[in-house]
Enzyme design. Structure first.
Site, PDB file in Angstrom:
ATOM      1  N   TYR A   1      47.128  40.706  44.306  1.00 28.35           N
ATOM      2  CA  TYR A   1      45.970  40.384  44.248  1.00 28.35           C
ATOM      3  C   TYR A   1      45.353  41.283  45.323  1.00 28.35           C
ATOM      4  O   TYR A   1      45.717  42.334  45.856  1.00 28.35           O
ATOM      5  CB  TYR A   1      45.453  38.914  44.458  1.00 28.35           C
TER       6      TYR A   1
ATOM      7  N   ARG B   1      31.264  44.280  38.270  1.00 32.58           N
ATOM      8  CA  ARG B   1      31.253  44.296  39.757  1.00 32.58           C
ATOM      9  C   ARG B   1      32.395  43.763  40.284  1.00 32.58           C
ATOM     10  O   ARG B   1      32.594  42.710  40.596  1.00 32.58           O
ATOM     11  CB  ARG B   1      29.931  43.255  40.034  1.00 32.58           C
TER      12      ARG B   1
ATOM     13  N   LYS C   1      44.488  37.341  38.697  1.00 32.21           N
ATOM     14  CA  LYS C   1      43.750  36.039  38.919  1.00 32.21           C
ATOM     15  C   LYS C   1      44.719  34.935  38.140  1.00 32.21           C
ATOM     16  O   LYS C   1      45.246  33.987  38.724  1.00 32.21           O
ATOM     17  CB  LYS C   1      42.442  35.905  38.269  1.00 32.21           C
TER      18      LYS C   1
ATOM     19  N   GLU D   1      34.329  36.134  35.824  1.00 31.31           N
ATOM     20  CA  GLU D   1      35.083  36.739  37.190  1.00 31.31           C
ATOM     21  C   GLU D   1      34.509  38.148  37.331  1.00 31.31           C
ATOM     22  O   GLU D   1      34.331  39.105  36.177  1.00 31.31           O
ATOM     23  CB  GLU D   1      36.384  37.075  36.856  1.00 31.31           C
ATOM     24  N   ASP D   2      33.839  38.279  38.247  1.00 31.09           N
ATOM     25  CA  ASP D   2      33.417  39.810  38.542  1.00 31.09           C
ATOM     26  C   ASP D   2      32.382  40.155  37.617  1.00 31.09           C
ATOM     27  O   ASP D   2      32.345  41.632  37.122  1.00 31.09           O
ATOM     28  CB  ASP D   2      34.397  40.751  38.901  1.00 31.09           C
TER      29      ASP D   2
ATOM     30  N   ASP E   1      34.345  31.998  39.737  1.00 34.20           N
ATOM     31  CA  ASP E   1      35.013  31.912  40.934  1.00 34.20           C
ATOM     32  C   ASP E   1      34.107  32.694  42.360  1.00 34.20           C
ATOM     33  O   ASP E   1      34.193  32.266  43.355  1.00 34.20           O
ATOM     34  CB  ASP E   1      36.306  32.810  40.804  1.00 34.20           C
ATOM     35  N   ASP E   2      33.463  33.542  41.741  1.00 37.41           N
ATOM     36  CA  ASP E   2      32.634  34.326  42.750  1.00 37.41           C
ATOM     37  C   ASP E   2      31.306  33.541  43.391  1.00 37.41           C
ATOM     38  O   ASP E   2      31.086  33.566  44.571  1.00 37.41           O
ATOM     39  CB  ASP E   2      32.074  35.570  42.290  1.00 37.41           C
TER      40      ASP E   2
ATOM     41  N   ASN F   1      35.339  41.780  50.216  1.00 40.18           N
ATOM     42  CA  ASN F   1      36.653  42.511  49.672  1.00 40.18           C
ATOM     43  C   ASN F   1      36.358  43.809  49.097  1.00 40.18           C
ATOM     44  O   ASN F   1      35.260  43.867  48.581  1.00 40.18           O
ATOM     45  CB  ASN F   1      37.523  41.506  48.756  1.00 40.18           C
TER      46      ASN F   1
ATOM     47  N   ASN G   1      40.402  32.906  51.435  1.00 41.92           N
ATOM     48  CA  ASN G   1      40.919  33.353  50.166  1.00 41.92           C
ATOM     49  C   ASN G   1      40.690  32.342  48.823  1.00 41.92           C
ATOM     50  O   ASN G   1      41.309  31.191  48.939  1.00 41.92           O
ATOM     51  CB  ASN G   1      42.418  33.733  50.180  1.00 41.92           C
TER      52      ASN G   1
END
Length: 497
Positions: free
Chosen positions: A45, A98, A116, A188-189, A211-212, A353, A397
């Site tokens: 990851y 992103r 993930k 995600e993203d 999650d973000d 990150n 994290n």
């Protein structure tokens, strides 16, 4: 196998060796990852997965998940049914717009859902066969990728508006139709504008989690709760300043405001006033209200405009500074020194990150604050010696939270994610930090105990699901922690007589 992986000097080569192993011998891959989680987590990851996504086309050997493109419109259900595994419990889906702090990587963002989900298994004990990585390919605006001979996705500009919304809606409907009400879908993203809209749109009809926005918020809140536990004082007494007002920044801010509201019974509108955000145009203040995106509006407070971060620090006098900007080196010497002059123990979280995008390094935070800072970051930093002390930077994290959260939702058969579950997860994580951890400067428990931590988080999340009437697996188990542990996948070879 571990010996072989350690022979590689380049992290990307280690990543490729791990991915080959995952394809070849899944049990051995998870055995290796679980037993050496602190060493291998940065490989499978962040930060290494970021580089893997940037070069995904040239290291791509075979698909590790489902790609759904604009060309599949009208056939999304059929595409999902082609996946060989039928009993899916968790989907992680991205559209690649992103990826971490690296921007639009289109289809090459598939590395993220794959990574993930391997953590859902290794850290949260979800069966590998129950995990499905998905990338929605609506094109990319990254010119470099469109010209790259190894790009694996559609070579066109991103679809937006109705075309985009229709494909996403078909996907969400097909998922529910194929896998039922209790499938967890983790966004995600996605880019900001879509991330908030999707969460709002599907939060009431599906079991969805971003999650973000929510995972980051929960893990940061856990770090702040454990800092308060050992420093004394309460969250309600603090002043918060954020650099970055996107998904992570506003998500963390909202969860902090909720937690303070829960602790003090103050209305949410009041608790939000303790939290200030700085975006690319400066401090978010009420005179800017008209031009702000909707998710920034709750954070526009009365104050004259301030352009620079260091001036905002001096004006707001925060006790806690949190970076979610995706911009490296933005917590400059002046900023950290200003925090240190205002506070005996400045709390500084530099969360972007991968490591190259971190607002400051652990070394900078400790040096510029004369060793007084309480520091945590999004990507890992090595322990740092300052004077007679060795500081071990905490890593905020998301992998502390989402595997346990997912396990808790699945084992209780939850049908919706509620903010109270995120608060419960944060409190459960903070509860695992010991005085001994904190004396080393750690705001989070050591990662080597992650499966035990995940079981505790799962138990608290499941308890909250039962309490809120959102759980469908009835009757509830007597001992939720034991039940969580019994649900967890362990990679072991079967014995044959």
């Amino acid at each position: 196998m571990l010996h072989n992986i350690r022979q590689y000097q380049v992290p990307l080569q280690k990543y490729m060796a791990m991915m080959d192993l995952q394809e070849r011998n899944q049990k051995l891959f998870y055995k290796l990852l679980i037993d050496n989680v602190e060493e291998l987590l940065p490989i499978v990851y962040t930060p290494t997965v970021g580089e893997a996504c940037q070069k995904y086309g040239s290291i791509y050997s075979r698909p590790q998940g489902v790609f759904i493109s604009l060309k599949d419109k009208g056939k999304v259900l059929e595409v999902l049914r082609n996946w060989p595994e039928k009993n899916i419990q968790v989907i992680v889906v991205t559209d690649g717009e992103r990826i971490l702090g690296l921007g639009d990587l289109g289809c090459h963002g598939m590395g993220i859902p794959v990574g993930k989900l391997s953590l859902y298994t290794a850290l949260g004990g979800i069966r590998p066969s129950a995990c499905l990585p998905v990338t929605i390919d609506v094109g990319t605006n990254n010119e470099k990728l469109l010209d790259d001979e190894f790009y694996i996705g559609l070579r066109q500009k991103r679809a937006i508006g109705q075309e985009y919304a229709e494909l996403l809606h078909e996907f969400m409907t097909a998922v529910k139709q194929n896998y039922g009400e209790r499938i967890l879908i983790q966004f995600e993203d996605f880019a900001n504008h879509n991330a908030f809209d999707l969460l709002e749109k599907y939060g009431t009809t599906h079991l969805v989690f971003n999650d973000d926005i929510q995972g980051t918020a929960s893990v940061v809140l856990a770090g702040l709760i454990s800092a308060m536990k050992f420093l004394g004082g309460s969250l309600a007494d603090q002043r918060f300043l954020f650099l970055g007002a996107g998904e992570a920044g506003t998500g963390i801010a909202e969860l902090i405001a909720l937690e303070i509201s829960k602790q003090t019974n103050m209305p949410l509108e009041e608790t939000r006033k303790k939290i200030w955000l700085v975006d690319s145009k400066g401090l978010i203040v009420s005179s800017r209200l008209e031009s702000l995106q909707h998710f920034k509006k709750p954070w526009a407070h009365e104050h004259e405009p301030v352009k620079e971060l260091v001036d905002a620090v001096n004006a707001i006098k925060p006790t806690i500074l949190i970076g979610t900007s995706g911009q490296g080196r933005t917590f400059t010497k002046e900023v950290v020194e200003a925090m240190a002059s205002l506070n005996e123990k400045p709390i500084i979280f530099s969360l972007s990150n991968p490591t190259s995008q971190s607002e400051c390094t652990a070394e900078e935070a400790y040096t510029w604050s004369q060793g007084r800072a309480i520091f945590a970051s999004g990507s890992p930093f090595d322990p740092f010696e300052y004077g007679d002390n060795v500081f071990v930077p905490g890593q905020a994290n998301n992998a502390y939270i989402f595997p346990g959260l997912g396990l808790g939702l699945i084992m209780s058969g939850a049908i919706r994610v509620h903010d109270d579950m995120l608060l419960a997860a944060a409190e459960a994580l903070a509860g695992q930090v010991t005085q001994e951890n904190f004396d080393k400067g750690l705001l989070y428990p050591p990662f080597k105990n992650i499966r035990k931590i995940s079981a505790h988080i799962a138990a608290e999340v499941a308890a909250k699901a039962y309490e809120l009437g959102l759980a469908t697996r009835l009757p509830p188990p007597k001992d939720l922690v034991k039940y969580a542990e019994s649900c967890m996948y362990s990679p072991a070879y079967r014995t044959y007589r």
